[in-house]
Write an enzyme that holds these catalytic residues in place. Sequence first.
Site, PDB file in Angstrom:
ATOM      1  N   ASN A 104       8.378  17.020  64.914  1.00 31.71           N
ATOM      2  CA  ASN A 104       9.470  17.935  64.571  1.00 31.71           C
ATOM      3  C   ASN A 104       9.185  19.364  65.026  1.00 31.71           C
ATOM      4  O   ASN A 104       9.886  20.295  64.650  1.00 31.71           O
ATOM      5  CB  ASN A 104       9.758  17.902  63.066  1.00 31.71           C
ATOM      6  CG  ASN A 104       8.555  18.321  62.230  1.00 31.71           C
ATOM      7  OD1 ASN A 104       7.511  18.689  62.767  1.00 31.71           O
ATOM      8  ND2 ASN A 104       8.696  18.269  60.910  1.00 31.71           N
ATOM      9  N   ASP A 136      -5.337  23.625  58.059  1.00 37.09           N
ATOM     10  CA  ASP A 136      -4.658  23.144  56.858  1.00 37.09           C
ATOM     11  C   ASP A 136      -5.479  22.116  56.092  1.00 37.09           C
ATOM     12  O   ASP A 136      -6.524  21.660  56.547  1.00 37.09           O
ATOM     13  CB  ASP A 136      -3.288  22.555  57.224  1.00 37.09           C
ATOM     14  CG  ASP A 136      -3.342  21.686  58.482  1.00 37.09           C
ATOM     15  OD1 ASP A 136      -4.382  21.037  58.712  1.00 37.09           O
ATOM     16  OD2 ASP A 136      -2.348  21.661  59.230  1.00 37.09           O
ATOM     17  N   HIS A 175       6.384  21.092  64.400  1.00 43.97           N
ATOM     18  CA  HIS A 175       5.538  21.898  63.518  1.00 43.97           C
ATOM     19  C   HIS A 175       4.165  22.149  64.144  1.00 43.97           C
ATOM     20  O   HIS A 175       3.686  21.378  64.970  1.00 43.97           O
ATOM     21  CB  HIS A 175       5.430  21.294  62.115  1.00 43.97           C
ATOM     22  CG  HIS A 175       4.528  20.104  61.979  1.00 43.97           C
ATOM     23  ND1 HIS A 175       4.871  18.992  61.248  1.00 43.97           N
ATOM     24  CD2 HIS A 175       3.273  19.837  62.441  1.00 43.97           C
ATOM     25  CE1 HIS A 175       3.884  18.113  61.272  1.00 43.97           C
ATOM     26  NE2 HIS A 175       2.907  18.602  61.998  1.00 43.97           N
ATOM     27  N   GLU A 205       6.471  23.650  58.657  1.00 40.76           N
ATOM     28  CA  GLU A 205       7.617  22.797  58.915  1.00 40.76           C
ATOM     29  C   GLU A 205       8.802  23.606  59.458  1.00 40.76           C
ATOM     30  O   GLU A 205       8.828  24.835  59.364  1.00 40.76           O
ATOM     31  CB  GLU A 205       8.019  22.079  57.625  1.00 40.76           C
ATOM     32  CG  GLU A 205       6.925  21.215  57.015  1.00 40.76           C
ATOM     33  CD  GLU A 205       6.691  19.906  57.778  1.00 40.76           C
ATOM     34  OE1 GLU A 205       7.006  19.833  58.978  1.00 40.76           O
ATOM     35  OE2 GLU A 205       6.195  18.955  57.157  1.00 40.76           O
TER      36      GLU A 205
END
Length: 244
Positions: free
Chosen positions: A136, A67, A138, A143
Amino acid sequence: MRIIVVDNYEEMSKKAAAMMASQVILKPDSVLGLATGDTPIGMYREIINIYKNQKMDFSKVKTFNLDEYYGLNRGNPQSYYYYMMNNLFNYVNIDKNNINIPNGMADNIEVECKEYERKIDKAGGIDLQILGIGVNGHIGFNEPNISFESETHLVNLNEKTIESNSRFFSSKEEVPTKAISMGIKSIIHSKKIILLACGSAKSDAVSKAINGKITPNIPASILQLHRDVVVIIDKEAASKLNLK
């Protein structure tokens, strides 16, 4: 899925580096999927040491990063291009033409994303993908509630991710709110995956990803379906795991 629990960050980094080194030694033209952030820095440091001892050759290796922040140019110290150059690429003999990182300043994001997927396909797919995991759940910047069919795409970062990444910036307001990320489908097509996690802050995410149900709400849970995943975590990150 193979789970390796180690004592500390240093041991995690050394084990991951040894696996990456083995991949490159056995297949000199390996295609590596690389991650950024705090977690893999120690691994990259160990890789550089192995390289300096003349045990690795990066001249034929191709790399694809997971990313990049949208809106940051490559000279920005917070860009992942800058991170990779300063934590690995400047210290090994990789051909700069074989380095692939999404362009966060691309004029046409849709074209950039499709071209990134095309390059991965042309390279023959990713042989070894390195992953971290967010608090979380990810992976990459995928997400919660992302489609498992997603390929490289533009992501709106959620509040937890922005809050977590604000430690790298002068203030939370400076953290980009969007990023280009390889999708879940892109990641899961990798031939082998190594997931790294360290510290108690990651224990919930690790537990849900490994012991919980497979759900887009915990993107990393999809790794349960992959045929060759190695999870290397320290005792704190493993503290909520059921290893029976």
